[in-house]
Write a protein that holds these residues in place. Sequence first.
Motif: not given
Length: 197
Positions: A91-92, A95, A124, A158, A160, A175, A177
Amino acid sequence: MTGLDKILSQIQHEADEAAAAVLAKAKSEAENIVSAGAAKGKADCESIAQQSEHAVADVLARATSAAALQKRKTILTAKQQLINDTIVKARQSLYELPQEQYFSIILKMAQKFALPQEGEILFSAADLQRLPEGFEATLNNAVKAKGATLKVSGETRNIDGGFVLTYGGVEENCSFEALFSSAHDTLQDKVHQLLFS
């Protein structure tokens, strides 16, 4: 020796013999009691030793079983932690993708999740600021085959990464998340197969 002395001597002799016989019998009975006691003591010792061996074997078996269970739990916990870490890193990594790749994924997600109607797409604050030039036109071109039209909203959420679709006040959270959370069990299974099969 007079007749009385003979009688006394005879009585003394018979008394000595009777005493010797009683003493021999008592000695024999004492030996039998000691022998029986020794045999019973030996049998009791063997029984206690066997009981101790069984008790020790039971304790060892339980300790071995408990150790094996603890080992399995430790391995399972380590595997679970590794799986969760892998999912978090995956997931990271989304980004951290370069802008072009990131928004290419956003377009594919929009194609998948857009409904065949007019709606809005919200990002976001960070993603809204870095939208590629002409993104709304590219987005609508990507979703038009589904009969969808999406307007990029000036509002932010809001989140990620990823986006939120809104249709007349009804929101669909797309999202990263939310998507990873809803697919957590499936992702765990797939990661488990990749890492441990």
